[in-house]
Design an enzyme around this catalytic site. Structure first.
Site, short mmCIF file in Angstrom:
data_model
loop_
_atom_site.label_atom_id
_atom_site.label_comp_id
_atom_site.label_asym_id
_atom_site.label_seq_id
_atom_site.Cartn_x
_atom_site.Cartn_y
_atom_site.Cartn_z
N GLU A 272 31.94 30.95 32.97
CA GLU A 272 33.38 30.94 32.72
C GLU A 272 33.82 32.37 32.41
O GLU A 272 33.14 33.08 31.65
CB GLU A 272 33.67 30.04 31.52
CG GLU A 272 35.05 29.42 31.60
CD GLU A 272 35.41 28.70 30.31
OE1 GLU A 272 36.58 28.79 29.92
OE2 GLU A 272 34.51 28.09 29.73
N ASP B 262 34.51 42.12 39.23
CA ASP B 262 35.70 41.45 38.74
C ASP B 262 36.88 42.26 39.22
O ASP B 262 36.94 43.48 39.01
CB ASP B 262 35.72 41.29 37.22
CG ASP B 262 36.68 40.14 36.86
OD1 ASP B 262 36.40 39.00 37.23
OD2 ASP B 262 37.74 40.40 36.24
N SER B 263 37.78 41.60 39.90
CA SER B 263 38.83 42.36 40.56
C SER B 263 40.13 41.58 40.57
O SER B 263 40.16 40.40 40.22
CB SER B 263 38.40 42.71 41.98
OG SER B 263 37.87 41.57 42.62
N LYS C 157 39.34 49.23 55.64
CA LYS C 157 39.49 48.78 54.24
C LYS C 157 38.37 49.38 53.39
O LYS C 157 38.63 49.88 52.29
CB LYS C 157 39.49 47.24 54.18
CG LYS C 157 39.69 46.72 52.75
CD LYS C 157 39.83 45.21 52.64
CE LYS C 157 39.87 44.80 51.16
NZ LYS C 157 39.78 43.36 50.93
N ASN D 267 32.32 34.03 45.45
CA ASN D 267 33.47 34.27 46.33
C ASN D 267 32.95 34.88 47.64
O ASN D 267 32.43 36.00 47.66
CB ASN D 267 34.42 35.25 45.59
CG ASN D 267 35.61 35.67 46.43
OD1 ASN D 267 35.52 35.84 47.63
ND2 ASN D 267 36.74 35.86 45.77
N SER E 226 28.28 36.60 42.63
CA SER E 226 29.60 36.07 42.95
C SER E 226 29.46 34.85 43.85
O SER E 226 28.52 34.76 44.65
CB SER E 226 30.43 37.13 43.68
OG SER E 226 31.69 36.58 44.04
N GLY F 182 41.97 36.75 49.87
CA GLY F 182 42.84 36.80 48.69
C GLY F 182 44.24 37.30 49.01
O GLY F 182 44.92 36.79 49.91
P1 IMP Z 1 37.66 37.25 40.22
O1 IMP Z 1 37.22 38.69 40.16
O2 IMP Z 1 36.55 36.32 40.63
O3 IMP Z 1 38.35 36.84 38.97
O4 IMP Z 1 38.69 37.10 41.42
C1 IMP Z 1 39.44 38.17 41.85
C2 IMP Z 1 40.58 37.70 42.74
O5 IMP Z 1 41.40 38.86 42.97
C3 IMP Z 1 40.14 37.23 44.10
O6 IMP Z 1 39.94 35.84 44.17
C4 IMP Z 1 41.32 37.66 44.98
O7 IMP Z 1 42.34 36.73 44.90
C5 IMP Z 1 41.81 38.92 44.31
N1 IMP Z 1 41.20 40.09 44.97
C6 IMP Z 1 40.19 40.88 44.51
N2 IMP Z 1 39.85 41.81 45.42
C7 IMP Z 1 40.65 41.58 46.48
C8 IMP Z 1 40.74 42.22 47.75
O8 IMP Z 1 40.00 43.13 48.13
N3 IMP Z 1 41.68 41.71 48.56
C9 IMP Z 1 42.50 40.68 48.22
N4 IMP Z 1 42.44 40.06 47.07
C10 IMP Z 1 41.51 40.50 46.19
#
Ligand code: IMP
Length: 202
Positions: free
Chosen positions: A48, A77-78, A183, A18, A16, A161
């Site tokens: 992507e 992925d969340s 959390k 992020n 990741s 997020g």
């Molecule tokens: P992806 O999985 O990279 O597509 O991004 C998932 C997005 O979901 C993140 O950028 C957050 O905006 C949101 N997200 C996922 N997990 C959390 C969390 O634990 N708290 C707040 N937002 C989350």
């Protein structure tokens, strides 16, 4: 009973870019003696996210990192799924922040869409799918969830997020107001992580 592959290596890539996710996964993995590196540390490209499900995207990210780094890789992925918005933003949660990944904008968008509806239903869930992939293409995938409500205005400056607008059922504070340890005890990521640990690290 499903047979799971055990993790027996000493190094793991967190697939990741992020920083919020890398930090939380690093904290969850801290109890194991594993050398954890991130996709950013290894300068891995960010694939992507072309999948149409959390599972498809988690698997493509984990496999891309595992095969490129030649190490086991864990991808997350969340996203936030709001009931009255038919599950949106769902797999598009990151994209609602626009190119600048502006989550104040993403939270405002969710709030405005909800306010424009007749429905007063504010229930939502956070979903987290974790995939552990090996360089030979084997994957282990787990889905975790936590139920809650969307609140407005945003509250708190912890987490990342959509945390400032998500209040877990039974709680009076958002995920951005509570201690990280609190959390980790109840989040969607912790739920998926506990399943992964039972299956692959036990
Ligand atoms: P992806 O999985 O990279 O597509 O991004 C998932 C997005 O979901 C993140 O950028 C957050 O905006 C949101 N997200 C996922 N997990 C959390 C969390 O634990 N708290 C707040 N937002 C989350």
């Amino acid at each position: 009973m499903t047979e799971h592959r055990r993790f027996s290596d000493s190094r793991l890539v967190v697939a990741s870019h992020n920083l919020g996710k890398v930090r939380e996964i690093g904290e969850l993995l801290a109890q194991f003696s594993i050398d954890v590196v991130s996709a950013g540390d290894l300068d891995l490209p960010e694939p992507e996210e072309t999948g149409l499900t959390f599972e498809a995207n988690a698997e493509l990210k984990a496999l891309a990192a595992a095969t490129t780094a030649n190490l086991p890789a864990l991808a997350d992925d969340s996203g936030l799924s709001v009931v009255a918005l038919n599950g949106d933003p769902g797999i598009y949660s990151a994209r609602w922040g626009g190119p600048g990944k502006d989550f104040n904008l993403a939270m405002k968008r969710a709030h405005e869409k909800l306010s424009s509806l007749d429905s007063t239903d504010r229930s939502a869930e956070f979903v987290c799918v974790l995939t552990l992939a090996w360089p030979d293409g084997h994957v282990e995938t787990f889905r975790g969830t936590v139920q809650g409500d969307i609140v407005w205005p945003p509250k708190g400056d912890r987490g990342f997020g959509y945390d400032p607008i998500f209040q877990a059922k039974g709680m009076q504070r958002t995920f951005a107001e509570i201690d990280p340890a609190e959390k980790h005890a109840m989040s969607h990521r912790a739920d998926a992580f506990n399943q992964l640990v039972d299956a692959c690290f036990g």
